[in-house]
Design a protein around this motif. Structure first.
Motif, mmCIF file in Angstrom:
data_model
loop_
_atom_site.group_PDB
_atom_site.id
_atom_site.type_symbol
_atom_site.label_atom_id
_atom_site.label_comp_id
_atom_site.label_asym_id
_atom_site.label_seq_id
_atom_site.Cartn_x
_atom_site.Cartn_y
_atom_site.Cartn_z
ATOM 1 N N LEU A 95 29.194 34.253 52.042
ATOM 2 C CA LEU A 95 29.240 35.714 52.091
ATOM 3 C C LEU A 95 27.802 36.206 52.239
ATOM 4 O O LEU A 95 26.999 36.066 51.313
ATOM 5 N N VAL A 125 29.137 40.853 54.613
ATOM 6 C CA VAL A 125 29.633 41.807 53.612
ATOM 7 C C VAL A 125 28.653 42.971 53.536
ATOM 8 O O VAL A 125 27.519 42.815 53.076
ATOM 9 N N ASN A 127 27.595 45.950 51.786
ATOM 10 C CA ASN A 127 27.784 46.462 50.422
ATOM 11 C C ASN A 127 27.188 47.865 50.268
ATOM 12 O O ASN A 127 26.484 48.357 51.145
ATOM 13 N N LEU A 163 38.240 42.042 51.145
ATOM 14 C CA LEU A 163 37.338 40.898 51.135
ATOM 15 C C LEU A 163 38.052 39.642 50.631
ATOM 16 O O LEU A 163 37.894 38.556 51.212
#
Length: 460
Positions: A95, A125, A127, A163
Motif C-alpha cells: 500500500l 492509497v 489519504n 480499500l
C-alpha cells in the motif's frame, strides 16, 4: 532448530510512504486498535510494526514501516529505508500511501519508481480525503500511472471498506492445507530503560534486523509486536520504548511511548527485564522491576552485554558472583530467574527460551489440596500470624484456584478461607508464599494469595 518469524494470516501487506502521510493512522484503522503512535511530528515510526487485520472476509498481516526519506539522523534514515525495503520484499501486497492535501512531492515520485522495481502487487492509497470537498485532490496522483488507486481518510474511516475489498482481491489465495493457528501465542514484553539492548536482543533471537538498533536513546518509540514461531510454539515479541524517569522525557511522543511500555507490561504474559550488566542496577531498573512486581506478572531478568565484562579466565565464577549480587539487589522480585547473556554475540541467548519453557511448564503445576492444607497448617503452627489489634488470622481451608485457559501463562492462585481477610499482613503473606515455594518453586511466577471470609465453628 532455529525459530522463524510467523504471522497467522492469509497474506502480508506492507504500508509504505514518505513521513507523515498517515501510514500509522491507516495501520491502526486496519487492525482496529491503537498500536502505532500517531503524531504530527515526522519520523515517529522507525521500526516495522506488525498486526493482524480481521476486518475483511479473511485475515491478513499488516506491516507499518518508518517514513522513507524523512528528516533526522542520516544513519537512522538509512536504517528506516532498509526496514521499509525489507517489508516490501517480504510482503504479498504494498500500500503506497500519499497525502492528498499536499499533492505529489519529489519523494513521492522517487518512491513510486522504487516500488515499481519491486514488481509486487500495489495499491496507491490517497489519504487525508477527510471531506467530500477533497475528492478532486486525487486527480493529481493519476500522473503516477498506477493501475489501482483508492481514496481514503484513515483518520475518519472514509473509503476503508473500498480499500479492504481491493486488498482482498490482490492477496494470494490461502493454501488448501493452511489452517488458522488455534494456539494463543505467548506475549513476551521486552522491557528496560533506554539503550540496554532490547532491540538487539530481539534481533539476536530472530537472526534478522527486524527492529532498528541504534545507540541513540529512544529509538524504539512504539511497542513493536513481532510474531515468532520456534519449535512449533508461537510467541509475540514486544519490543518496547525504553522507560526513563518521567522528568527526563524529551517530548510528548516519548511520554506516549513510556505510557505504552507500561501498558505493555500489563498486557504481557511474561516480562523480560533487560538490564545493562556493565552499568549495574540503576534506580530506574529497580522502578521498572517494581512495575512488573506491582502488576504481578511472570518475569525473568536478562543481564545483557556480558561480552563487555567476560573475563579471559574464571568466567563461571564471575557469572555466579554477578547473579548473586543482582539477586540481592532485586530482592523484591525473588521469583525471577536471572540469565546473563550477550545480544551482540548471541552467547546464552538460546537459553532464554529454555527458561521461558520452564516457566510455562511450572504454571501448569498444581499442589494437591491435601498437600497445600498440610503445609499451610504447619506454617501457621511454626510461625503464628501477627496480632492485628486484638485479633489473629485463622486459616480454615485452602485450595488452588482453577487456571484461566485464555491466558498463555497463568500464575498460580491460592484461595485461603479465613476468619477475616484484612488480618493477613503483607509480610505474613510473603512468608506463606515462601512456604508454598518450598513445595513447588514456581520459577518466574508470582504466587497470588487471595483471602475469603468464612466463619469458623465458634464465630457464627
Amino acid at each position: 532448530m532455529k525459530g522463524t518469524p510467523a504471522l497467522a494470516s492469509t497474506g502480508t501487506v506492507a504500508i509504505v510512504g514518505r513521513p507523515n502521510v498517515g501510514k500509522s493512522a491507516l495501520f491502526n484503522r486496519l487492525v482496529g486498535r491503537m498500536i502505532a503512535i500517531v503524531h504530527d511530528q515526522p519520523g515517529i515510526t522507525r521500526d516495522r510494526l506488525s498486526a493482524l487485520c480481521t476486518r475483511g472476509a479473511r485475515p491478513f498481516a499488516v506491516w507499518d514501516t518508518g517514513g522513507i526519506g524523512g528528516a533526522g539522523e542520516m544513519h537512522l534514515r538509512q536504517e528506516v529505508r532498509g526496514a521499509a525495503e525489507a517489508a516490501m520484499k517480504e510482503s504479498d501486497l504494498i500500500l503506497f500511501v500519499v497525502d492528498a492535501q499536499q499533492g505529489i512531492t519529489p519523494i513521492d515520485a522517487d518512491l513510486a519508481q522504487l516500488l515499481r522495481r519491486s514488481r509486487k502487487p500495489l495499491i496507491l492509497v490517497v489519504n487525508k480525503m477527510d471531506h467530500p470537498k477533497h475528492d478532486i485532490f486525487d486527480l493529481d496522483f493519476a500522473r503516477l500511472n498506477f493501475a489501482e488507486t483508492v481514496s481514503i481518510s484513515a483518520a475518519h474511516g472514509r473509503g476503508i471498506g473500498d480499500l479492504l475489498e481491493a486488498i482482498e482481491k490482490k492477496l494470494p489465495e490461502p493454501l488448501k492445507n493452511e489452517e488458522a493457528q488455534g494456539e494463543k501465542p505467548i506475549a513476551l514484553a521486552i522491557v528496560g530503560r533506554p539503550n540496554v539492548g532490547k532491540s538487539s536482543l530481539i534481533n539476536s533471537v530472530l537472526r534478522d534486523q527486524r527492529t532498528i538498533v541504534s545507540n541513540l536513546a529512544g529509538t524504539t518509540r512504539d511497542a513493536v509486536d513481532i510474531r515468532y514461531e520456534r519449535n512449533g510454539e508461537h510467541f509475540t515479541l514486544i519490543d518496547t520504548a525504553g522507560i526513563r524517569h518521567r522528568s527526563r522525557h524529551s517530548s510528548s511522543v516519548e511520554v506516549f511511548s513510556v505510557a505504552r511500555a507500561e501498558r505493555t507490561i500489563r498486557r504481557a504474559d511474561l516480562c523480560v527485564l533487560v538490564i545493562d550488566v556493565t552499568g549495574g542496577l540503576t534506580t530506574q531498573d529497580k522502578k521498572i522491576a517494581g512495575s512488573i512486581q506491582a502488576a504481578r506478572k511472570p518475569c525473568l531478568v536478562l543481564l545483557n552485554k556480558w561480552d563487555l565484562l567476560k573475563p579471559d579466565r574464571g568466567a563461571k565464577s564471575a557469572l555466579a558472583q554477578i547473579s548473586a549480587e543482582m539477586r540481592a539487589q532485586l530482592f523484591f522480585l525473588p521469583y525471577a530467574p536471572i540469565l546473563i547473556a550477550s545480544a551482540l554475540t548471541g552467547e546464552n541467548v538460546e537459553r532464554l527460551f529454555g527458561l521461558i519453557d520452564k516457566i510455562t511448564r511450572s504454571a501448569r503445576k498444581r499442589l494437591g489440596t491435601g498437600v497445600l492444607n498440610r503445609l499451610l497448617r504447619a506454617a501457621f503452627a511454626e510461625t503464628p500470624p501477627p496480632t492485628v489489634g486484638n485479633k489473629r488470622l485463622k486459616l480454615f481451608y485452602a485450595a488452588q484456584a482453577q487456571g484461566e485457559p485464555e491466558r498463555a501463562i497463568d500464575p498460580p492462585k491460592f484461595v485461603l478461607f479465613v476468619n477475616q481477610p484484612n488480618l493477613l499482613t503483607e509480610p505474613y503473606a510473603r512468608y506463606l508464599e515462601g512456604r508454598i515455594r518450598e513445595a513447588e518453586p514456581y520459577p518466574g511466577l508470582p504466587v497470588l494469595l487471595t483471602c475469603r471470609a468464612r466463619s469458623g465453628p465458634r464465630e457464627k
